[in-house]
Design a protein around this motif. Structure first.
Motif, PDB file in Angstrom:
ATOM      1  N   ALA B 101       2.140  -1.035 -10.121  1.00 21.11           N
ATOM      2  CA  ALA B 101       1.105  -0.531  -9.408  1.00 21.11           C
ATOM      3  C   ALA B 101       0.142   0.652  -9.799  1.00 21.11           C
ATOM      4  O   ALA B 101       0.661   1.720 -10.354  1.00 21.11           O
ATOM      5  CB  ALA B 101       1.592  -0.361  -7.952  1.00 21.11           C
ATOM      6  N   VAL B 104       0.701   3.742  -4.920  1.00 26.78           N
ATOM      7  CA  VAL B 104       1.686   3.480  -4.140  1.00 26.78           C
ATOM      8  C   VAL B 104       1.595   4.436  -2.939  1.00 26.78           C
ATOM      9  O   VAL B 104       1.693   5.652  -3.074  1.00 26.78           O
ATOM     10  CB  VAL B 104       3.254   3.496  -4.928  1.00 26.78           C
ATOM     11  N   ASP B 105       1.721   3.805  -1.675  1.00 26.82           N
ATOM     12  CA  ASP B 105       1.676   4.883  -0.473  1.00 26.82           C
ATOM     13  C   ASP B 105       0.430   5.940  -0.663  1.00 26.82           C
ATOM     14  O   ASP B 105       0.821   6.859  -0.152  1.00 26.82           O
ATOM     15  CB  ASP B 105       2.995   5.544  -0.287  1.00 26.82           C
TER      16      ASP B 105
END
Lengths: 374, 386
Positions: B101, B104-105
């Motif tokens: 990714a 992330v978050d």
């Protein structure tokens, strides 16, 4: 030898008060004092060539005397109007980072002892982003860092960084010192906002927070006070995504200053070619090799082979759909974009080694264009 | 410096390499053994005489003497760093993450490679979970000598945020040496290594061991700079042995990448390696490890003061299965006294789901022991739904 005069003077300072103790004592002390001076010369001479190590207070004083604060243009849109610099000649040359602070071609230079001068921009090296200023300190022999030094630099060595970060030294006082270690010697792969930094040569990455607002242009020294490099600007590492604390190697600082002083005002063309590898005029393409990757549908799309053209080099070498291209010509390729970049380094018609991942196995294939295909 | 200061400092013996650094301060303690730091060309006896003479007088000379000794000390320290790094370097690998990714978050992930540590000659490698959420398409491991291996995820330790990888077709790899857990001393040198900026040699960050038993008993703490530049890499001691594996962690969150915002802050974490080796053996079976839970809640109170009295027992959970009841007071876990909520949390959190603990309970003034096998939070959540 910067400390010599100072040390000898100090050595003789206690002498008058000791005279009271009588002639016998005095003779002994005189002899001892003479021995001191001799030992001093001996040691200083020895260590000047060997290691140049001194205690922290002396190194700190030495570096602060040669560090300067620079105030100039800026102050708008969160751009600082101040930065750091260092004296690099006895007649008042100041090396610093090229930045908007110097936009007016003049800036106020504050020496370690609080004296203020106007510094005129002599020139800039646009690639290394080094600028050279000159202050007019007529008839003075200014203390300065020696540009001809070739310091011993190694990963893990301990370092001191001198700069006016955050303009904490707001008055006449000298700059701040931070300590850390040399984390890595690696190519600068960094961004300032959306733009990649121009300099792509090796830099010294430091494990302390040396690069903060106002720190650019400060000096990195070893524990003996030998200059190691010039602190860079605030950039983010492309590798880690984090703020990067780095310095331009001293040899590069010296080369930039030398170029500017010798009057070559636009060193960028030669610099660029020396820091970036030469690219072929006609690079290889997917079409010429005969394989195509999945389109860039998501960020960091893995470089999977979508299809292979019948009768192509790729088919001849055994490349198959769904192969994952992990390296091209030795360049690691984690994304489709990186494959494209790697291909730009390969000339059309050159033999090409491709590393692919197939069923968890690394497979190397060689694409060998024949003469006729060129 | 005046003479009385010099005299006082005489009491401090020479500084052993490996003690906590404080660039200048500690080094000053060893100034009087100047002959060791003097020029090798000097005659020892004669030189000592000169040195004694120098020390008889106040002034600049004691500081000069001091600087010579410090030279040696600091050179020794730097040498020690170098040889420690060299000792560990052969068993560190660069891991190129293919796919994975970008964010992330809400946190933008690093683009560059990450780091792993070789645990077995046939290619088991441990790294941080940091770049493995979500799992990447594949991972390419590059050894310092340029050898490349495809790496597969074997299993993940979700509690300690570590991932076990297996390099395909690897053999004869240099294996890391874990430092014995009883050698950890707060204040000792701790050097954080990553293989991020280049594949052929590690990046180095020097600090000390700041604390043990952080993140509820699961991590060592260091003030060395820890970031995406060395997550997954080793935190080594001055002998080059691995204290722990660097990973982002946070005492406030169990999320996969919690703690990345503390990068380069002077607060970094590493999972102690020696104690983790049995967990690695469990991961080899291919099953992830999760933090273990008991399936109870405790009566309200202050974490550091209130005794660990059971308020609720989750039906069919581990505690319920062995007959733990509301109102029971936990007084010991595996023989260790439990006086507060915090004690209980520290005693249980380091254990994985599947671990069996011996709990000593007090009920109606009677003490009794029960064996409880911990489960996962996910399992408890399922039970709660039923």
């Amino acid at each position: 030898m910067p400390f010599l005069e100072e040390s000898v003077t100090n050595a003789l300072t206690p002498w008058p008060s000791l005279q009271k103790k009588g002639p016998g004592r005095r003779g002994l002390l005189l002899a001892l004092a003479a021995i001191f001076v001799a030992v001093h010369f001996f040691l200083v001479a020895n260590f000047a060539t060997a290691a140049d190590h001194f205690d922290f207070a002396s190194v700190n004083r030495y570096a602060q005397q040669r560090s300067v604060k620079i105030y100039g243009a800026g102050g708008m849109r969160q751009l600082e109007a101040y930065q750091s610099g260092m004296l690099v000649s006895s007649e008042g040359h100041v090396a610093t980072a090229q930045s908007l602070v110097l936009d007016q071609d003049e800036a106020t230079v504050v020496l370690g002892d609080g004296r203020r001068y106007t510094g005129r921009v002599v020139g800039v090296d646009l690639v290394a982003e080094v600028a050279l200023l000159k202050i007019d300190a007529e008839g003075e022999e200014l203390p300065h860092f020696d540009l001809s030094r070739t310091p011993d630099v190694f990963t893990g060595m301990r370092l001191l960084a001198f700069s006016n970060l955050y303009n904490v030294a707001t008055g006449d006082e000298p700059v701040s010192v931070l300590h850390g270690s040399l984390s890595a010697i690696a190519p600068l792969e960094a961004r300032r906002g959306a733009f990649a930094t121009r300099y792509r040569g090796e830099v010294y990455i430091v494990d302390a927070a040396t690069n903060n607002p106002g720190a650019a242009g400060g000096v990195l020294v070893d524990l003996a006070g030998n200059p190691i490099g010039m602190l860079g600007k605030e950039v983010r590492s492309q590798v880690t995504g984090a703020w990067l604390h780095y310095a331009l190697p001293w040899s590069q600082v010296a080369a930039s200053v030398e170029k500017i002083r010798s009057g070559r005002r636009d060193p960028s063309s030669t610099e660029l070619s020396s820091t970036a590898p030469e690219l072929p005029e006609r690079p290889a393409t997917f079409d010429s090799l005969g394989f195509h990757l999945l389109p860039n549908v998501v960020p960091r799309t893995p470089p999977y082979v979508d299809y292979v053209t019948q009768g192509s080099l790729a088919q001849g070498a055994g490349i198959l759909p769904d192969d994952l291209v992990l390296a091209i010509g030795g360049r690691i390729t984690g994304t489709r974009t990186e494959v494209e970049r790697a291909l730009s380094h390969v000339g059309l018609g050159e033999r090409l080694l491709v590393t692919i991942l197939r069923d968890d196995q690394l497979v190397e294939v060689e694409l060998k264009p024949s003469e006729s295909k060129e | 410096m005046n003479r009385s200061q010099t005299k006082n400092r005489k009491k401090t013996p020479g500084l052993a390499v490996g003690l906590a650094p404080s660039c200048g301060e500690l080094a000053r303690g060893s100034e009087l053994t100047i002959h060791d730091g003097a020029s090798p060309t000097a005659n020892g006896g004669f030189f000592r005489l000169l040195v004694v003479g120098m020390l008889l007088l106040p002034g600049a000379h004691s500081s000069r003497a001091q600087s010579l000794e410090r030279t040696t000390l600091e050179q020794l320290e730097e040498q020690a760093f170098r040889s420690a790094v060299l000792h560990a370097a052969g068993s560190i690998v660069q891991l190129r993450i293919i796919g994975g990714a970008e964010r992330v978050d809400g946190v933008t992930m690093a683009e560059g490679p990450t780091t792993g540590v070789v645990l077995s000659s046939d290619g088991y490698v441990v790294t941080s979970l940091y770049r493995f959420v979500p799992p990447p398409v594949t991972v390419l491991a590059i050894l310092a000598d340029g050898k490349q291996f495809a790496a597969k995820v074997v299993a993940t330790d979700q509690s300690r945020k570590l991932v076990l990888l297996k390099l395909q077709n690897a053999e004869g790899l240099a294996v890391t040496e874990p430092a014995p857990a009883d050698s950890y001393r707060v204040g000792q040198w701790a050097i954080a290594l990553g293989q991020t900026y280049r594949a052929d040699r590690p990046n180095v960050s020097v600090g000390i061991l700041s604390a043990k038993r952080r993140i509820f008993g699961r991590a060592l703490q260091t003030d060395a700079a820890v970031s995406a530049a060395n997550y997954g890499g080793p935190l080594i001691d001055i002998e080059g042995r691995v204290l722990g594996i660097l990973a982002p962690m946070s005492p406030g969150s169990e999320k996969a990448i919690a703690g990345v915002d503390w990068y380069d802050s002077g607060i970094g974490f590493a999972v102690p390696l020696e104690a983790w080796m049995p967990a690695m053996e469990r991961l080899k079976t291919g099953k992830d490890l999760q933090r273990g839970v008991l399936g109870v809640t405790l009566s309200e109170g202050s974490p550091r003061e209130t005794p660990a009295k059971i308020k609720e027992v989750i039906s069919q959970g581990p505690a319920a299965e062995v007959g733990i009841e509301v109102g029971d007071l936990v007084t010991q876990i595996n023989g260790q006294p439990i006086a507060t909520h915090n004690d209980l949390k520290f005693a249980i959190t380091p254990h994985y789901a599947g671990d069996t603990l011996t709990l000593t309970l007090e009920r109606d003034g009677q003490s009794q022991e029960v064996e409880v096998t911990l489960t996962t939070i996910a399992h408890l959540q399922e039970l709660a739904k039923e």
